[in-house]
Design a protein around this motif. Structure first.
Motif, PDB file in Angstrom:
ATOM      1  N   PRO A  89      -2.836   3.414  -6.289  1.00  0.00           N
ATOM      2  CA  PRO A  89      -4.106   3.633  -5.579  1.00  0.00           C
ATOM      3  C   PRO A  89      -4.488   2.520  -4.611  1.00  0.00           C
ATOM      4  O   PRO A  89      -4.945   2.785  -3.497  1.00  0.00           O
ATOM      5  CB  PRO A  89      -5.122   3.770  -6.720  1.00  0.00           C
ATOM      6  N   ARG A 119      -2.082   2.927  -1.556  1.00  0.00           N
ATOM      7  CA  ARG A 119      -1.812   4.252  -0.976  1.00  0.00           C
ATOM      8  C   ARG A 119      -2.230   4.354   0.489  1.00  0.00           C
ATOM      9  O   ARG A 119      -1.477   4.853   1.336  1.00  0.00           O
ATOM     10  CB  ARG A 119      -2.512   5.327  -1.807  1.00  0.00           C
ATOM     11  N   ASP A 120      -3.428   3.896   0.811  1.00  0.00           N
ATOM     12  CA  ASP A 120      -3.946   4.067   2.167  1.00  0.00           C
ATOM     13  C   ASP A 120      -3.362   3.068   3.156  1.00  0.00           C
ATOM     14  O   ASP A 120      -3.711   3.107   4.349  1.00  0.00           O
ATOM     15  CB  ASP A 120      -5.473   3.948   2.165  1.00  0.00           C
TER      16      ASP A 120
END
Length: 533
Positions: A258, A261-262
């Motif tokens: 998480p 991820r971006d």
């Protein structure tokens, strides 16, 4: 034995070399290229074992592209290579040495305190080492044709990779690089490099470590980059690169965390490790940038890809993050595409089942088993001589498909374009009467004239009789109308990979061999493709 030793090339005009001290006192040779405007600038660092001043690395042609965008460019010979001091051993010191190099960079009068890293292959690995070290100045990385697992490539799919072993035997003996012909018929294989080491008068510590049980030290075992401070990553891959599986595993792994991820971006091209492109394959002498260094200027925009734009966003803040596509790739035989994620949102899985000698979307009930014999004394030959430049050769591999020890399943001709866009995997239900077996799986494009060219590949060591999943990497490839897909199975690919002896001995130590019989059950075997409309 004749060997050719290549030492460091003369330093490039316009670069100033510094001997940068590491924490243990070892000094690493570091070339600095400054932009024409005075003052402090963001810095792009590339740490490589291939001679920062060599024509092959072409730093003198690459650096100006960064300078004109307002960056300082820093190129460094890693520890133990060319002009740098220290022991010649890959991987072991890269986390600490990268951290110390970045620490030196940000203390210079031309640095504004922001650093990015770039480079291919091993100097892509040093970028991951920089991420693992967690230096606060590191703003972004753009590793190309590489992977955090590159130190394990000697056992690609748990199959001994001879051309990777040769890389260590030629490149990692001492500071220089050594060229010589390797006689792969030597048995046991563990002695194959001994004539060269005797002629050179030195040994490769990396090869000795490999034979003792590789790797001696895995810097990422205790501090994997994805457990460090998140950094934007532009994963730069080639669909025909022999390290594509390592690159895409890193991309997929980043998407699964998480906090990371971006910050995962993909820039993929239909090229191989050395930037030869599908549109040129096989490469004619007039297009060969290895023969004419001036041709590098023609391919540099493609080679650099979106790296500079990526750094302008995350290092300099010149454009918004929304100006970047999360995935940009070249669809082979079609053109460039973009999407908000990889694989694209509209991608779906297509399962093809072996049936008789064909591939079909529905399995045939009661399909017979297929048996073939692997003879280590007559292994399936490697059609590609140098996998690092696969598209330079781009051979027709159909001549192997009539061998009795090669199993093929071929689909019907495509009635319209079929776009493979994502991962390719095979689940193979196979067993052997030997203690274990090697399985090589390839996906080919068969043209109307019968020629067959590889799209993707994978390999695995198999023990027992359960079905095994073989990853064939990812691809962006258009199967054109009239062309067919072909699944190709064999137990050897020699001399790219060590042949399985058919016994329980290690392939590196084996002197005796035994033919073995393999049994494939088509009912439990299928090819998984990711396709888009």
């Amino acid at each position: 034995m004749e060997t050719l030793r290549i030492g460091p090339a003369p330093l490039h005009p316009g670069a100033e070399q510094f001997m940068v001290p590491m924490r243990d006192g070892t000094r690493l040779a570091t070339d600095v290229y400054l932009p024409p405007a005075p003052g402090r600038h963001p810095v792009v660092v590339s740490r490589m074992p291939y001679d920062k001043a060599s024509a092959w690395m072409a730093v003198d042609r690459i650096a100006p592209r960064y300078l004109e965008r307002g960056y300082v460019f820093v190129a460094q010979d890693v520890r133990g290579k060319f002009r740098s001091e220290g022991e010649t051993m890959p991987f072991v010191h890269e986390v600490e040495d990268t951290y110390d190099t970045l620490d030196w960079v940000v203390g210079q009068p031309w640095s504004d305190g922001a650093v990015a890293m770039t480079g291919d292959s091993y100097h892509g690995y040093t970028q991951w080492a920089g991420v693992a070290g967690g230096h606060p100045a590191l703003r972004a990385v753009a590793p190309r044709v590489t992977g955090t697992g590159i130190s394990d490539m000697l056992l690609a799919g748990r199959v001994s990779c001879l051309y990777q072993a040769a890389y260590f035997a030629h490149m990692w003996v001492d500071r220089d690089v050594h060229y010589y012909e390797t006689d792969w018929s030597v048995r046991p294989l563990r002695e194959v490099f001994e004539p060269a080491f005797s002629a050179i008068g030195a040994r490769s510590a990396a090869v000795d470590a490999m034979l003792a049980g590789w790797p001696p030290v895995n810097p990422f075992a205790s501090r994997h980059p994805l457990t460090a401070r998140p950094v934007p990553v532009l994963h730069r891959v080639g669909w025909f690169d022999n390290l594509i599986d390592l690159s895409m595993r890193d991309h997929s792994a980043q998407l699964a965390v998480p906090a990371w991820r971006d910050l995962a971006y993909l820039d993929a091209d239909a090229c191989d490790h050395h930037t030869y492109h599908l549109a040129q394959a096989p490469v004619a002498p007039a297009d060969d940038h290895a023969l004419d260094v001036t041709l590098l200027d023609r391919i540099l925009p493609r080679y650099l890809g979106r790296t500079l734009d990526f750094f302008d966003v995350f290092v300099r803040g010149l454009r918004p993050v929304t100006s970047l596509s999360r995935a940009t790739w070249f669809q082979g035989h079609d053109g460039e595409r973009t999407a908000g994620e990889w694989p694209p949102r509209d991608a779906v899985e297509l399962l093809l089942h072996p049936s008789g000698n064909t591939l079909a979307s529905t399995p045939e009930t009661g399909a017979r088993v297929v048996r073939w014999t692997h003879d280590p004394a007559d292994p399936v030959p490697s059609i590609v001589k140098d996998p690092w430049v696969f598209l330079h050769e781009y051979p027709d591999e159909s001549s192997l498909h009539d061998r009795p020890d090669v199993v093929v399943f071929t689909g019907e001709p495509a009635g319209r374009p079929l776009d493979l866009t994502g991962p390719v995997n095979a689940l193979v239900a196979v067993e052997t009467d030997a203690p274990s077996m090697h399985l090589f799986v390839k996906l080919h494009d068969v043209a109307p004239d019968g020629s067959a060219h590889m799209i993707s590949r994978g390999q695995a060591l198999i023990t027992g009789s359960a079905g095994v999943r073989v990853e064939l990497g990812h691809t962006g490839y258009r199967l054109r109308p009239g062309h067919r897909l072909r699944l190709v199975l064999s137990c050897s690919d020699y001399p790219l990979f060590a042949p399985h002896p058919g016994t329980a001995e290690d392939p590196w130590s084996a002197t005796a061999t035994r033919p073995s019989v393999q049994t494939l059950r088509p009912a439990g075997t299928f090819l998984s493709l990711t396709v888009t409309p």
